[in-house]
Design a protein around this motif. Structure first.
Motif, PDB file in Angstrom:
ATOM      1  N   HIS A   8      -2.313  -5.827  11.211  1.00  0.00           N
ATOM      2  CA  HIS A   8      -1.441  -6.119  10.073  1.00  0.00           C
ATOM      3  C   HIS A   8      -2.015  -6.637   8.854  1.00  0.00           C
ATOM      4  O   HIS A   8      -1.704  -6.128   7.760  1.00  0.00           O
ATOM      5  N   ARG A   9      -2.727  -7.526   9.082  1.00  0.00           N
ATOM      6  CA  ARG A   9      -3.407  -8.079   7.944  1.00  0.00           C
ATOM      7  C   ARG A   9      -4.106  -7.276   7.090  1.00  0.00           C
ATOM      8  O   ARG A   9      -4.034  -7.329   5.881  1.00  0.00           O
ATOM      9  N   LEU A  10      -5.007  -6.304   7.553  1.00  0.00           N
ATOM     10  CA  LEU A  10      -5.797  -5.077   7.086  1.00  0.00           C
ATOM     11  C   LEU A  10      -4.990  -4.275   6.573  1.00  0.00           C
ATOM     12  O   LEU A  10      -5.362  -3.193   6.066  1.00  0.00           O
ATOM     13  N   ASN A  11      -3.742  -4.238   6.681  1.00  0.00           N
ATOM     14  CA  ASN A  11      -2.934  -3.050   6.348  1.00  0.00           C
ATOM     15  C   ASN A  11      -1.504  -3.243   5.565  1.00  0.00           C
ATOM     16  O   ASN A  11      -0.395  -2.618   5.754  1.00  0.00           O
ATOM     17  N   ALA A  12      -1.621  -4.462   4.889  1.00  0.00           N
ATOM     18  CA  ALA A  12      -0.387  -5.027   4.429  1.00  0.00           C
ATOM     19  C   ALA A  12      -0.386  -4.772   2.842  1.00  0.00           C
ATOM     20  O   ALA A  12       0.390  -5.267   2.035  1.00  0.00           O
ATOM     21  N   ALA A  13      -1.087  -3.600   2.564  1.00  0.00           N
ATOM     22  CA  ALA A  13      -0.970  -3.279   1.088  1.00  0.00           C
ATOM     23  C   ALA A  13       0.475  -2.519   0.593  1.00  0.00           C
ATOM     24  O   ALA A  13       1.076  -2.170   1.474  1.00  0.00           O
ATOM     25  N   ASP A  14       0.688  -2.995  -0.463  1.00  0.00           N
ATOM     26  CA  ASP A  14       2.110  -2.532  -1.111  1.00  0.00           C
ATOM     27  C   ASP A  14       2.047  -1.563  -2.200  1.00  0.00           C
ATOM     28  O   ASP A  14       1.565  -1.756  -3.227  1.00  0.00           O
ATOM     29  N   PRO A  15       1.789  -0.064  -1.915  1.00  0.00           N
ATOM     30  CA  PRO A  15       1.404   0.804  -2.884  1.00  0.00           C
ATOM     31  C   PRO A  15       2.489   0.927  -3.892  1.00  0.00           C
ATOM     32  O   PRO A  15       2.252   1.468  -4.826  1.00  0.00           O
ATOM     33  N   SER A  16       3.580   0.542  -3.588  1.00  0.00           N
ATOM     34  CA  SER A  16       4.749   0.720  -4.768  1.00  0.00           C
ATOM     35  C   SER A  16       4.670  -0.211  -6.050  1.00  0.00           C
ATOM     36  O   SER A  16       4.975  -0.132  -7.018  1.00  0.00           O
TER      37      SER A  16
END
Lengths: 288, 288
Positions: A8-16
């Protein structure tokens, strides 16, 4: 605590909340809005509108873009808007075997949110009680994650080297692994993630290799990246990943991947098995 | 030809041309429009509108849904609208460790497009030249993929059995593997896909196990599922996956996963390595 928290920590990016970096009609990166504002200063290199960053129409070859970006990089570094340049040249591409759309200094990669590749080597000793892993402790003067635990060998993938040649080079530089032994490393997986840092987006792909080493082999720090090495049961390394933050952020995923592939996680017992197997490749399509 | 064609073929589902099967606010399945029209006949069980199929509001427990679906299943089979019921009870759930939203006969699973789980066992012999795989040839009278090559042992995952107990049962039934040996199988990965068949959607997850067997072990057909077994170099099995259609459709992915984990695909040489590693879990989130 738990293993999934690392996914979760390594995939918490917010592309918006980012500008798209669009090259030849393809989204190749994600750029923080604040950094896009800095890029807007270079009107001879970038055209920015509708929250998209593009090269100006004259810059349509890999060579022209590479040259223009080198100048931009030096200027940004001089103005203190990015960290110091590292002198390592990375290719910009969305898939490892794609031709490079251009080349750039490693430091710029995360500001532009481009996909980067690395090689990670699980050095292990096979024992009747299961594999033991050689872990590196990163030197205390490292810029990234000082003192944290790392794979026996790991390194970013620069341009103009094969994965195998990079692995052999890093094996020698970081752990004094002779080439004959490094050649026995076996490619076994990719681990992908898409994280966000203060500088930008990091949609990375790590090529993982397993390297079984003889019981009497002892890795030795060579180039100052590693302070020391230790050999621990892989089950114990996994428990440390589960219960501590002793590992470098992305090495957690490589250890989980190793443990999963070697049968150290039981899907009847650990309800996260299914989500872990899926989550280790959660960064596969960062830009859709 | 090539390895990636199997990934593409098993992930060619078009979710837009289907009714959603929504249970407790969660999409659990995808139903062909034509089959949804059949379900509309059972007004005491299903409420259908806006291309969504739901249980009627009275059916809000696992028990009540299971009972109602059992009646619907018998009626559909009697009317010739589905294949014969198999008497194997599957749980409906989106993640393996979720509680079952209800239970249903295996035959109905694909018509309702629910996620199903299976166990696949890579029986292999370790040799100095790399692993050899025991492959099963499916009996000529099988309903699904007769005469095709299969893993040494594989089976659907029914309700009320652990993965391990199911594996031990299938090992005994299909290949005469003694329990003591079956217990040595190691969980190593999941492979997921989301395909479409004439009956409906198939968003499946296979739990893969590696079972190293002694050189003198020979699997023997027991229950009529398998016609014969053969031992082949894993590299040769992979080449057959690459160049022929000799394997059962989803076993292709399990063989690719085995080859990848065992270092038989070199990312410097095979440009599809990265897409394969990602594609083996392409079915992770079928309903988003």
């Amino acid at each position: 605590m738990g293993l999934l928290r690392h996914i979760h920590r390594l995939n918490a990016a917010d592309p918006s909340a980012a500008h798209r970096f669009v090259v030849d009609g393809q989204t190749m990166g994600l750029i923080h809005d604040a950094f896009a504002a800095h890029l807007a200063f270079y009107t001879k290199v970038f055209a920015i509108d509708d929250r998209q960053v593009r090269f100006v129409s004259g810059l349509n070859s890999s060579e022209a873009r590479t040259g223009a970006l080198a100048e931009v990089g030096h200027d940004l570094a001089r103005r203190g808007l990015i960290g110091r340049l590292r002198g390592e040249i990375y290719p910009a591409k969305n898939a490892f075997h794609d031709p490079a759309a251009f080349y750039l200094d490693r430091t710029l990669v995360s500001y532009l949110g481009l996909r980067a590749y690395g090689v990670h080597v699980n050095g292990f000793v096979a024992t009747p009680d299961g594999p033991w892993l050689w872990l590196a402790r990163r030197a205390p003067d490292r810029l990234v994650e000082p003192d944290k635990l790392d794979n026996m060998v790991a390194g970013g993938q620069p341009a103009h080297l094969s994965l195998r040649d990079n692995l052999i080079k890093e094996c020698a530089e970081e752990a004094d692994v002779p080439e004959s032994l490094a050649r026995a490393a076996r490619p076994v997986s990719t681990v992908t993630y898409h994280m966000e840092t203060t500088t930008g987006h990091k949609p990375d792909c790590m090529f993982c290799y397993d390297l079984e080493v003889p019981e009497n082999f002892i890795p030795r720090p060579q180039d100052g990246e590693v302070a020391s090495f230790a050999l621990v049961p892989a089950r114990q390394a996994l428990e440390m990943v589960r219960t501590t933050d002793a590992f470098k952020f992305n090495v957690t995923l490589v250890v989980i991947d190793f443990a999963l592939r070697h049968g150290l996680i039981d899907p009847d017992v650990d309800p996260s098995f299914e989500a872990l197997a899926a989550g280790l490749r959660a960064g596969d399509q960062p830009f859709t």
